[in-house]
Design a protein around this motif. Structure first.
Motif, mmCIF file in Angstrom:
data_model
loop_
_atom_site.group_PDB
_atom_site.id
_atom_site.type_symbol
_atom_site.label_atom_id
_atom_site.label_comp_id
_atom_site.label_asym_id
_atom_site.label_seq_id
_atom_site.Cartn_x
_atom_site.Cartn_y
_atom_site.Cartn_z
ATOM 1 N N UNK A 262 -29.517 -53.209 41.814
ATOM 2 C CA UNK A 262 -30.472 -54.323 41.776
ATOM 3 C C UNK A 262 -30.362 -55.085 40.455
ATOM 4 N N UNK A 263 -30.206 -54.347 39.372
ATOM 5 C CA UNK A 263 -30.113 -54.967 38.046
ATOM 6 C C UNK A 263 -28.800 -55.724 37.901
ATOM 7 N N UNK A 264 -27.726 -55.186 38.450
ATOM 8 C CA UNK A 264 -26.438 -55.887 38.398
ATOM 9 C C UNK A 264 -26.479 -57.181 39.211
ATOM 10 N N UNK A 265 -27.249 -57.179 40.297
ATOM 11 C CA UNK A 265 -27.375 -58.385 41.127
ATOM 12 C C UNK A 265 -28.241 -59.453 40.464
ATOM 13 N N UNK A 266 -29.197 -59.037 39.634
ATOM 14 C CA UNK A 266 -30.103 -59.991 38.970
ATOM 15 C C UNK A 266 -30.283 -59.598 37.508
ATOM 16 N N UNK A 267 -29.224 -59.745 36.686
ATOM 17 C CA UNK A 267 -29.282 -59.267 35.303
ATOM 18 C C UNK A 267 -30.252 -60.038 34.406
ATOM 19 N N UNK A 268 -30.696 -61.192 34.822
ATOM 20 C CA UNK A 268 -31.619 -61.971 34.004
ATOM 21 C C UNK A 268 -33.073 -61.780 34.372
ATOM 22 N N UNK A 269 -33.365 -60.892 35.318
ATOM 23 C CA UNK A 269 -34.731 -60.660 35.781
ATOM 24 C C UNK A 269 -35.324 -59.448 35.079
ATOM 25 N N UNK A 270 -36.393 -59.645 34.344
ATOM 26 C CA UNK A 270 -37.006 -58.547 33.605
ATOM 27 C C UNK A 270 -37.531 -57.467 34.539
ATOM 28 N N UNK A 271 -37.889 -57.851 35.760
ATOM 29 C CA UNK A 271 -38.451 -56.879 36.707
ATOM 30 C C UNK A 271 -37.416 -55.815 37.080
ATOM 31 N N UNK A 272 -36.173 -56.240 37.284
ATOM 32 C CA UNK A 272 -35.140 -55.264 37.637
ATOM 33 C C UNK A 272 -34.856 -54.339 36.460
ATOM 34 N N UNK A 273 -34.901 -54.875 35.249
ATOM 35 C CA UNK A 273 -34.690 -54.033 34.066
ATOM 36 C C UNK A 273 -35.839 -53.049 33.885
ATOM 37 N N UNK A 274 -37.051 -53.478 34.194
ATOM 38 C CA UNK A 274 -38.200 -52.576 34.112
ATOM 39 C C UNK A 274 -38.012 -51.414 35.081
ATOM 40 N N UNK A 275 -37.658 -51.748 36.327
ATOM 41 C CA UNK A 275 -37.463 -50.696 37.327
ATOM 42 C C UNK A 275 -36.284 -49.792 36.963
ATOM 43 N N UNK A 276 -35.234 -50.370 36.359
ATOM 44 C CA UNK A 276 -34.108 -49.560 35.894
ATOM 45 C C UNK A 276 -34.554 -48.607 34.783
ATOM 46 N N UNK A 277 -35.417 -49.084 33.897
ATOM 47 C CA UNK A 277 -35.936 -48.219 32.827
ATOM 48 C C UNK A 277 -36.692 -47.031 33.412
ATOM 49 N N UNK A 278 -37.477 -47.279 34.451
ATOM 50 C CA UNK A 278 -38.209 -46.185 35.113
ATOM 51 C C UNK A 278 -37.218 -45.197 35.735
ATOM 52 N N UNK A 279 -36.162 -45.727 36.342
ATOM 53 C CA UNK A 279 -35.150 -44.851 36.948
ATOM 54 C C UNK A 279 -34.430 -44.015 35.894
ATOM 55 N N UNK A 280 -34.104 -44.635 34.765
ATOM 56 C CA UNK A 280 -33.503 -43.868 33.665
ATOM 57 C C UNK A 280 -34.457 -42.761 33.209
#
Length: 151
Positions: free
Chosen positions: A105-123
């Protein structure tokens, strides 16, 4: 709520410790000899560094919580879809599957803070705290409109 209380108690203990150490540094400086003044200055540097570190972490947590509240209001907080062991711990394979989804999801939308937030939770769920923190810092920067290089 328990985490907030723990954080506040820990922060209060640290501030008390910094004040105690700082007062010892002042006493050393007041002694007036070259050696004690040197040690006193060195001792005063430690609480300054500690207070700076505590301030930066508090700001980070505050900003991450603001993003979580905003994402929650949008209905975009990640749902806890992780499988757990009988003891309640997150199943590693389940965390890896969710992580792969969040990374895509983050690779598909690298400029969206929401995907980075969800990636942080996954990490975080995958127990990779350093990367979770970096992903959350990127989410905060993107939310604030700061230019972030995508690696």
């Amino acid at each position: 709520m328990r985490a907030k209380i723990t954080y506040l108690v820990t922060a209060a203990v640290l501030v008390f410790y910094f004040v105690l150490v700082g007062s010892r540094g002042v006493l050393l400086i007041e002694t007036g000899t070259l050696l004690t003044v040197t040690f006193g200055v060195a001792v005063l540097i430690l609480p300054v560094i500690g207070l700076w570190f505590l301030w930066k972490n508090t700001q980070f947590v505050r900003r991450a919580n603001q993003l979580a509240a905003e994402l929650d209001a949008e209905g975009g907080l990640p749902v806890d879809e992780l499988k757990r062991t009988p003891s309640g711990r997150v199943d590693r394979e389940s965390a890896d599957e969710v992580f792969a989804l969040r990374k895509a999801e983050t690779e598909d939308a690298p400029g969206d803070w929401r995907t980075w937030f969800r990636l942080a939770v996954a990490y975080h769920d995958a127990r990779d705290t350093p990367r979770a923190r970096k992903a959350m810092q990127r989410a905060i920067a993107l939310h604030d409109g700061k230019h972030v290089e995508v690696a």
